[in-house]
Structures are given as C-alpha cells and as structure tokens.
Design a protein around this motif. Structure first.
Motif, PDB file in Angstrom:
ATOM      1  N   THR A   1       6.207  41.263  28.221  1.00  0.00           N
ATOM      2  CA  THR A   1       7.603  41.669  27.366  1.00  0.00           C
ATOM      3  C   THR A   1       7.224  41.813  26.199  1.00  0.00           C
ATOM      4  O   THR A   1       8.214  42.177  25.303  1.00  0.00           O
ATOM      5  CB  THR A   1       8.694  40.987  28.152  1.00  0.00           C
ATOM      6  N   SER A   2       6.434  41.128  25.303  1.00  0.00           N
ATOM      7  CA  SER A   2       6.062  40.968  23.992  1.00  0.00           C
ATOM      8  C   SER A   2       7.154  40.080  23.383  1.00  0.00           C
ATOM      9  O   SER A   2       8.566  40.346  23.707  1.00  0.00           O
ATOM     10  CB  SER A   2       6.447  42.413  23.442  1.00  0.00           C
ATOM     11  N   ALA A   3       7.063  39.158  22.524  1.00  0.00           N
ATOM     12  CA  ALA A   3       8.048  38.012  22.033  1.00  0.00           C
ATOM     13  C   ALA A   3       8.803  39.004  21.141  1.00  0.00           C
ATOM     14  O   ALA A   3       8.441  39.882  20.266  1.00  0.00           O
ATOM     15  CB  ALA A   3       7.309  36.988  21.409  1.00  0.00           C
ATOM     16  N   SER A   4      10.235  38.757  21.170  1.00  0.00           N
ATOM     17  CA  SER A   4      11.078  39.323  20.301  1.00  0.00           C
ATOM     18  C   SER A   4      11.123  39.062  18.852  1.00  0.00           C
ATOM     19  O   SER A   4      10.754  37.721  18.787  1.00  0.00           O
ATOM     20  CB  SER A   4      12.733  39.084  20.940  1.00  0.00           C
ATOM     21  N   SER A   5      11.358  39.930  18.129  1.00  0.00           N
ATOM     22  CA  SER A   5      11.181  39.594  16.423  1.00  0.00           C
ATOM     23  C   SER A   5      12.604  38.831  16.200  1.00  0.00           C
ATOM     24  O   SER A   5      13.207  39.150  16.846  1.00  0.00           O
ATOM     25  CB  SER A   5      11.118  40.756  15.700  1.00  0.00           C
TER      26      SER A   5
ATOM     27  N   ASP B   1       0.695  41.996  20.496  1.00  0.00           N
ATOM     28  CA  ASP B   1       1.155  43.316  20.004  1.00  0.00           C
ATOM     29  C   ASP B   1       0.081  43.934  19.518  1.00  0.00           C
ATOM     30  O   ASP B   1      -0.461  45.094  19.756  1.00  0.00           O
ATOM     31  CB  ASP B   1       2.424  43.392  19.095  1.00  0.00           C
TER      32      ASP B   1
ATOM     33  N   THR C   1       3.726  33.986  19.653  1.00  0.00           N
ATOM     34  CA  THR C   1       4.267  34.532  18.270  1.00  0.00           C
ATOM     35  C   THR C   1       4.346  35.993  18.607  1.00  0.00           C
ATOM     36  O   THR C   1       4.656  36.668  17.629  1.00  0.00           O
ATOM     37  CB  THR C   1       3.186  34.261  17.112  1.00  0.00           C
ATOM     38  N   GLY C   2       3.761  36.607  19.591  1.00  0.00           N
ATOM     39  CA  GLY C   2       3.944  38.153  19.828  1.00  0.00           C
ATOM     40  C   GLY C   2       2.862  38.959  19.111  1.00  0.00           C
ATOM     41  O   GLY C   2       2.701  40.042  18.792  1.00  0.00           O
TER      42      GLY C   2
END
Lengths: 344, 263
Positions: free
Chosen positions: B259-263, B100, B96-97
């Motif tokens: 890479t962090s889940a994109s929003s 971050d 879910t990111g």
C-alpha cells in the motif's frame, strides 16, 4: 490526445481502528477492528501532453494516493487510469522509463556518498551511456545551480540542495511525465522559487507533462494554469483556480503578533477577525484595502510582528465550495463528485 | 546476454558504491574478524566436546564434521556479506516508503533488493570457512576434482539460503516489522553447524522438511565426501530451484498488497 487519463478512479484502504488507552490497546491486539477509508472517490480527469497541472488540497485529501495510482505503485480499487498509453500498475519498462515520481518527504539518494554516485547508479539502471549521462548531469546541474555540491556526501547538503539533487536523480532519464508530490516541502522561500523556476524550464525544454501536489498555493499559482482541487477524496474543482480565487477569495490573511492582548471589537475596524489567541490574531483583509489598512494597523496597534499571506488552502477550499454552490457558472468541468461534495 | 551483462555491470556499481560507504568505518573490519574467529573457535570447541569421548554421530569422522562446520561458516559469511545488508533493509524500505523508488526503476525489484548492498564484514567468515574446508579435505585426501565438483552443491545451498531469507523478507509487505522473524530463522540455521546425524530423529525431520537446514550444510558435505550419490544432488537442486521460484512468485504476489507508506 490526452497523455494521462483517469476514469472513475477510486481507492479505499482498510485501516485498523484503535481506541486510546490500555484497554483499547488490548482489545486492538486481541480482536482488530477495521474501518474502510475512501482515500480517492470516483475521480475523473484527463491531461494533455505538456500541461502543468496542480493537485491542491488539505492533508489527507487523497492527492498522494491519486499520484501513487497514476505512477503504478498502488492498484486502484475501482475505475481505471492510463498514462502514456500504459496501464500504470503493470509497471512495464517502457512506462517506467517515461515517468518519474519525486516525493518531498522521501529520498532516494545514498546518504553517505556524494550525489554523483547515486546519479551513476541511476544512469546504469536506466541504461544511459556514460558520456550521455555526464552531459545530462552537467545540463541539470547548470539549470539547478548545483556545482561543487555534487561531490559532497548527501548528508552534508542543505535541505534545498538535497531536494535539487533529488530532482537530478529523478530526471536523469529525461522522463516525459513528472509526478511531483510536495516537491517544495520544508524549503525556504528562495529554494522554493528556484525549484519552481527549474520545473518550468524543464517543462519548456522537454515538453514534459507535470502533475504536482502541494499545499503551498504559491507553488500552484506560479506553475499551473490548471488546478484540480481535491477534498476528502473527491475532485471538487478542475480549471483555472488562480483566477477563481481572485474572484471568490479576495482576501489576504494578516497575522499579527501584538505586544498586548486586544479584544475582538478593537481589531474589527481593520478587517474580519478570524482568530484571537492571546496576543496573536488573524485578520482577513480585502486585497484592495490592504495598502490602506496596513499603515493604520501599524500606527494604531502595538504590533510586534506582522505577516501577510494567503489564507490556508482549507479555507480557500471552503470558499471555493461555497462560491461553487452559489455561482455554478464558474465551474468549467463539473464532475459528479462536485455535485456530491457540494451537497454534503 | 545483453541483459546479463547489464546486470553484472549494475552489480559492480552497486557493490563498489556500498563498499565505498562501508570503508568509512575501518574499525569494523577488526571487530568483524575477531567475531568470525571467535564464532568458529566456539563451534569447533563444541564439536570437539562431542568427539573427545570417541562418539561419532552417524558415523561422521572428525574431519568430515569439520567440512560441515566449514560450510556453515562459509554460508554465515555469505549471510553477512549479502543477505543481512540487503534483505534486512526491506523492512526499512517498507516502513519509510522508499520501496516506492525501487518499484519505479525499470529493473527487477527483487534483483535490486537482493543485490543493492555489499558488506565486506562477512568476508573473514568466507575466508575462514574456505580454510576449514580445505584443511579437512586435505586431511581426508579428497581429490581436487571432487572438491571442484563440490562447488555445485555449495552453490545450490547458497540459493536455498537466499530463497529462505527472501521469502521471509517478503512477509514485511504485510507485517511491516519482521526483525524477529529473521532472528528466529538465524537461530534455526545455527543447527546447520553440525552434521544432521548429531540430532535426534524428530529434529532431523524438522530440519529436512520444515526448515531445510539439511540442504544448507549436511547434504552438500555428504555429496562432496561421497557419502551420498548423484541422486541427492538432484534433490538438492530441486529444493534450491523450487524455493527460488517460490520466492519470485511470492514477491510478485506480495506486491499486489503493497500500500506504500503514506507521506
């Protein structure tokens, strides 16, 4: 001296490419093919302390990727950036204490517990003494108009209240640099307006620097005197966009729900017809003609519903693009990307 | 010193908030207790089947084997109290990111990810495990001083178990979905329920050098029971510290690929 500097910042990802269907799936499983996605391409800018700068662009333009590089979450593929004298990706404690990142689509609050519990944890993580934390909570709550909601479990809050609570959690350590990614996403008009007001007063009270992305033009025009327009990873404009839009995109979009289908010729006298889909039509009407044209639309056409808004960001970008190509004098800080972008 | 105090304060706050969230569900406690008793009873029954005929694997007495069983139950409790609630969530954080947010806190992300949650549902296991160990120690006439000294190898096995879990959790950064991997690990760790001497030679090598199950239950039991000397304690310490250091380095290495889940 600028507080945020980006020089030739680039980020590319390797993303798996998969064809649709069973065969594609099998092929994807056995031998994966990748494609390089250039999310951000050679972007340079600098921001002075206390500025509020908007990052405007369509979905997938590279706004979020740029914010993530500036906040130190991801490492740039090329170029460099510096925030408050730190290299973001090193994520040292002093840097992390001076920034915050708010993402409209992700939440850090504990779902099952009252907001105050999450705030207590953040206060402890940032080493804020209890009395001071309480004072800050009161101050932020007053600014945001949250009171009784702080003792309710987060899951019982409305989307607008939750966003405000997220802002409280993100600002408790009083960061001087705010990275906001779509902070008003999904909020109704009132909630959007109050979030904007709050950001403005936080900026004035603490002299904070704010960089925010949005694809609501209203956010940008209400908050920022400077906007950066990003498209396909490239910075295509950096300057006072509101003024430029007034010049280059002097139209408003009129959306009509009609009781019967009309032909394009029937609608043409009222404005430029963008689309007709069954009984829904989109017209572009020049701003100065709007007050004259609207009564005529209502009297001459069989209208069920009518809304007036700004054309979508994508269209504005198109117009800014074309305007830029023809009237280069409007560009305040031309970037290498701008020339490249205009050429493609 | 100040840093340690700050982290202890944080742990207290973390655990009290997650306890508050968990306590919303009272029935869970009953279910968890029944589950713990059932698992332990099943394990002891399995052990009993071994010993019923007079067979003694590797010369382990019934009560000595029970110490291993007790340690296993204790570690199972530790897993359910801290490891599953925390490390199981890394997957969700990556998907879910929300990782971050963790990475942007001015605090070690490994500390946050490992200690943020606390689930009381493993406590029945901890209590049962301690009970079985105390009972066997009493039957064997182990001196209280030896039991106290036994805390060190047990602490080392906790560190070993944690490190194994965290190393596996870290692979989430690349593979995103690793639920199955932790299931496989749990399955392998089940082997720690019985003294390693009960397994054929091949398995013993595997469970010592590939997946160090031996260092979780058998080795600490051997040290407590005096079957192994101090040198084994040093080996256990080296394994625990080595794995811990590796887990820290591996996490730092993995974050470079985040890479962090994109929003």
């Amino acid at each position: 001296m600028p507080i945020i500097v980006a020089e030739h910042l680039s980020k590319s990802y390797r993303a798996a490419a998969k064809e649709p269907g069973m065969l594609g799936t099998l092929r994807h499983f056995v031998r994966r093919r990748y494609r390089l996605i250039e999310a951000v391409r050679d972007v340079s800018f600098s921001i002075e302390p206390g500025e509020i700068v908007g990052f405007l662009g369509p979905n997938g333009a590279g706004k979020t990727t740029a914010l993530k590089m500036l906040s130190g979450l991801i490492h740039p593929t090329a170029g460099r950036c510096e925030v408050a004298g730190h290299t973001p990706f090193a994520r040292d404690s002093a840097f992390l204490r001076s920034i915050t990142l708010v993402m409209g689509q992700k939440q850090q609050l504990i779902w099952d517990l009252p907001v105050l519990d999450s705030l207590r944890i953040n206060a402890a993580v940032y080493d804020i003494p209890e009395a001071e934390a309480r004072r800050r909570v009161d101050e932020l709550a007053a600014m945001l108009g949250l009171t009784t909601q702080l003792t309710q479990p987060v899951r019982k809050l409305s989307l607008g209240e939750r966003m405000k609570a997220e802002l409280m959690a993100a600002l408790l350590h009083r960061p001087s640099i705010l990275f906001l990614d779509e902070p008003t996403l999904g909020l109704d008009v009132n909630a959007q307006a109050s979030v904007r007001e709050f950001l403005l007063s936080y900026n004035q009270r603490h002299g904070a620097t704010i960089l925010l992305t949005s694809h609501y033009k209203a956010d940008i025009t209400a908050l920022c005197r400077r906007e950066m327009l990003i498209d396909k990873g490239t910075l295509i404009y950096d300057g006072d966009l509101a003024a430029m839009i007034e010049r280059l995109a002097p139209c408003r979009e009129v959306r009509l729900d009609l009781r019967r289908a009309y032909a394009a010729e029937e609608l043409a006298p009222f404005g430029e017809v963008r689309t007709i889909e069954g009984r829904a039509a989109h017209l572009l009407v020049r701003r100065e003609d709007l007050t004259r044209v609207l009564p005529r639309i209502l009297s001459d056409l069989d209208v069920e519903d009518l809304t007036v808004g700004d054309p979508p960001v994508e269209q504005i970008i198109g117009q800014v693009f074309n305007g830029q190509a023809s009237a280069n004098a409007d560009v305040q800080t031309p970037t290498p990307g701008a020339a490249q972008g205009a050429a493609t | 010193m100040q840093a340690i105090l700050r982290h202890l304060r944080l742990v207290r706050l973390f655990w009290s908030t997650s306890l508050a969230a968990e306590m919303e569900y009272r029935l869970n406690f009953v279910v968890a207790s029944i589950n713990s008793v059932g698992t332990l009873a099943g394990g002891i029954f399995g052990l009993f089947l071994f010993y019923r005929t007079g067979y003694r694997p590797g010369g382990w007495r019934w009560e000595e084997a029970l110490v291993v069983m007790g340690l296993f139950t204790l570690l199972e409790g530790f897993t359910r109290t801290l490891l599953t609630p925390n490390l199981g969530r890394i997957v969700a954080h990556v998907q879910t990111g929300t990782l971050d947010f963790v990475l942007l806190k001015p605090i070690s992300s490994q500390f946050w990810l490992s200690m943020r949650n606390f689930s009381p549902w493993g406590l029945p296991d901890v209590a049962l495990g301690l009970g079985v160990i105390a009972y066997s120690a009493w039957r064997l006439g182990v001196a209280p001083a030896a039991i106290a000294a036994g805390l060190v190898p047990v602490a080392l096995s906790v560190v070993t178990l944690y490190s194994l879990w965290f190393i596996l959790g870290t692979t989430t950064i690349w593979f995103v979905k690793t639920y199955n991997v932790t299931e496989v690990l749990r399955g392998l760790l089940e082997a720690g329920m019985y003294p390693l001497a009960a397994y054929p030679a091949g398995y013993r090598i595997f469970f010592t050098f590939v997946v160090p199950v031996a260092f979780l239950t058998t080795v600490p039991a051997e040290i407590v029971l005096g079957r192994e000397g101090q040198s084994m304690l040093f080996v256990a310490a080296a394994v625990a510290m080595g794995l811990l250091a590796f887990s820290i380095a591996f996490w730092r290495f993995a974050l470079r690929y985040y890479t962090s889940a994109s929003s």
